[in-house]
Write an enzyme that holds these catalytic residues in place. Structure first.
Site, PDB file in Angstrom:
ATOM      1  CE  LYS A 274      -4.024  -1.736   2.536  1.00  0.00           C
ATOM      2  NZ  LYS A 274      -5.015  -1.494   1.476  1.00  0.00           N
TER       3      LYS A 274
ATOM      4  NE  ARG B  58     -10.937  -9.508  -2.335  1.00  0.00           N
ATOM      5  CZ  ARG B  58     -11.247  -8.600  -3.246  1.00  0.00           C
ATOM      6  NH1 ARG B  58     -11.537  -8.976  -4.472  1.00  0.00           N
ATOM      7  NH2 ARG B  58     -11.250  -7.316  -2.948  1.00  0.00           N
TER       8      ARG B  58
END
Ligand code: BES
Ligand code: MN
Ligand code: ZN
Length: 491
Positions: A267, A341
């Protein structure tokens, strides 16, 4: 500081001689109170236009004559809705910050459903001070909070709502506190310890699985995410049994990424610290169990928390890697930052063994959900209209709202992979939905809902901190699944 809530009967006359450090009085133009010092004060303040009828505006009075309490805060309850009441109580409590009272009394004119809860939650939220890693922070001295209703009948009728409010406050507090703790003070092991603590309470059981057990279960997807971190992963299984063992449980699955760097798909730097909040789904499950321990409803609930860090490292998962989930489906990891996920899918597969009546996962899953819904409503996805409706309604009642988003099959197009059964990302467009479509592949065996709390779980900026959401929503939903409600039992 442990805050004790009490429910009491106090009309304005009795409130005048009630011993407390501060009286907060919710006023409404509709009220027709009997003659008393406080009633006179309110009517005079109105006449002189010092009492504004708009909510969240308050009038502070110091040592009013003939009143025992040294501080009185008059605040309009506005349209009478729980939402505005929450604002009004929050404003009044905030105005007392400097005085730092140990004992506050909030006088409500009535307690239609959810208003008591809104008042209690507002007091707790406004007086919360984070101190775990900030010794210089002055904790609030507030120990005793009296919620007062004007008649004995109203107090009696509000008994259950009051218990619910108290339980919710405790659950939200736990979720908030663990959400706020930095990643080096809230590791997967720490979260497992919190769960073990909850597991000691009546009706609760807790099992914590470590790296070996998790691998043995075949959770190849969850394991792959944890590989880049030196912190060992944990899989937490909490069980609350309040009904017969034959009653199918609701399973809650909470994303417990204690820090999300993005992994090799690193990130950008700005605001990366906020990725300590990436375990707020897990924290909401822990908070909900705390509340269940208080209320002991006649239901069965299972809490599943896959928890680990997402770090870049020599052994970390790489873009393009193909991993095998517990369900047997292979996954091409096109972006290691779509890690939530990957840990949730194995937990969802694990959920099947409980033969659940419904499975709800809660996750700070996508930035795209924040773009869609901002910070007001959580994203709600469900394969069952009934479940979606029940969750939506629970969110409205708890002032912890959500909004349903679609799951059309067309949204799954982009998840196709040339090298695995499914890819873990599908591009930027509709990112919250495509993430949900990925999860849906692992939910064939039960009615399922997914709450994307990326925008709701914490606040940024000067008020940076966890909100404790969606504990209120989950608690209301779960209580609604009871065959005989606790409210009826209490009567
Ligand atoms: N934890 C983040 C989601 C997130 C980001 C929540 C910012 C709140 C604020 C999640 O693991 C993530 O990184 N998601 C990616 C998915 C993308 C790579 C498809 C995202 O939203 O950017
Ligand atoms: Mn991520
Ligand atoms: Zn994440």
């Amino acid at each position: 500081m442990i805050m004790n809530f009490e429910l009491k009967t106090l009309d304005l006359h009795a409130a005048g001689t009630h011993k407390t450090d501060a009286l907060i009085i919710l006023v409404s133009a509709k009220d027709k109170p009997a003659k008393s010092v406080l009633a006179q004060l309110i009517s005079d303040a109105r006449k002189s236009r010092d009492l504004d009828e708009s909510p969240a505006k308050f009038l502070s009075i110091w040592r009013p004559q003939g009143v025992t309490a040294p501080r009185v805060v008059l605040v309009s309850s506005g349209d009478g809705s729980a939402r505005v009441l929450r604002q009004a109580v929050a404003a009044a409590v905030a105005s007392l910050k400097a005085a730092n009272p140990a004992h506050i009394t909030v006088c409500l004119a009535d307690a239609t459903q959810n208003r008591l809860q809104a008042a209690a939650q507002a007091v707790a939220d406004t007086s919360y001070v984070y101190t775990a890693t900030k010794p210089s922070a002055k904790a609030s001295d507030l120990k005793r909070v009296v919620l007062a209703l004007p008649s004995v009948e109203q107090t009696k009728a509000a008994k259950y709502d009051f218990e619910l409010a108290r339980a919710q406050v405790a659950g939200v507090l736990l979720a908030k506190e663990w959400g706020n703790r930095p990643a080096n003070h809230a590791t997967p092991t720490h979260l497992a310890d919190v769960a073990k603590g909850l597991g000691k309470k009546a009706g609760m059981q807790c099992q914590v699985l470590g790296p070996k057990d998790i691998e043995k279960l075949g959770m190849g997807s969850f394991t792959a995410v944890a590989r880049g971190s030196v912190e060992p992963l944990r899989f937490i299984v909490l069980q609350y049994t309040g009904a017969a063992k034959t009653v199918a449980p609701t399973v809650l699955v909470g994303k417990g990424i204690t820090f999300d760097t993005g992994g090799i798909s690193l990130k950008p730097g700005p605001a990366m610290d906020e990725m300590k909040f990436d375990m707020c789904g897990a924290a909401s499950v822990l908070g909900t169990f705390e509340a269940l321990a208080h209320l002991k409803p006649t239901i069965n609930v299972v809490g599943l928390i896959p928890t680990c860090e997402n770090m870049p490292d020599g052994s970390a998962l790489k873009p393009g890697d193909v991993i095998t989930s517990m369900s047997g489906q292979t996954i091409e990891v096109l972006n290691t930052d779509a890690e939530g996920r990957l840990i949730l899918c194995d937990a969802l597969t694990y959920a099947t063994r409980f033969k659940p009546s419904a499975v709800i996962d809660i996750a700070t899953l996508t930035g795209a959900c924040v773009i869609s819904l901002g910070h007001v409503r959580s994203g709600l996805f469900s394969t069952s209209d009934d479940l979606a409706h029940a969750l939506f309604t629970a969110g409205e009642a708890a002032l912890d709202p959500c909004w349903r988003l679609p799951l059309d099959e067309e949204y799954a197009e982009g998840l196709k992979s040339n090298f695995a059964d499914v890819a873990n990302v599908a591009g930027r467009d509709g990112g919250a939905i495509t993430a949900a479509k990925f999860l849906q592949r692992f939910t064939k065996d039960f009615p399922w809902a997914h709450l994307d709390i990326a925008g709701a779980a914490w606040k940024s900026g000067v008020a940076k901190g966890a909100t404790g959401r969606p504990v209120g929503l989950l608690l209301h939903y779960l209580l609604g699944t009871q065959k005989v409600s606790v409210a009826d039992k209490a009567k």
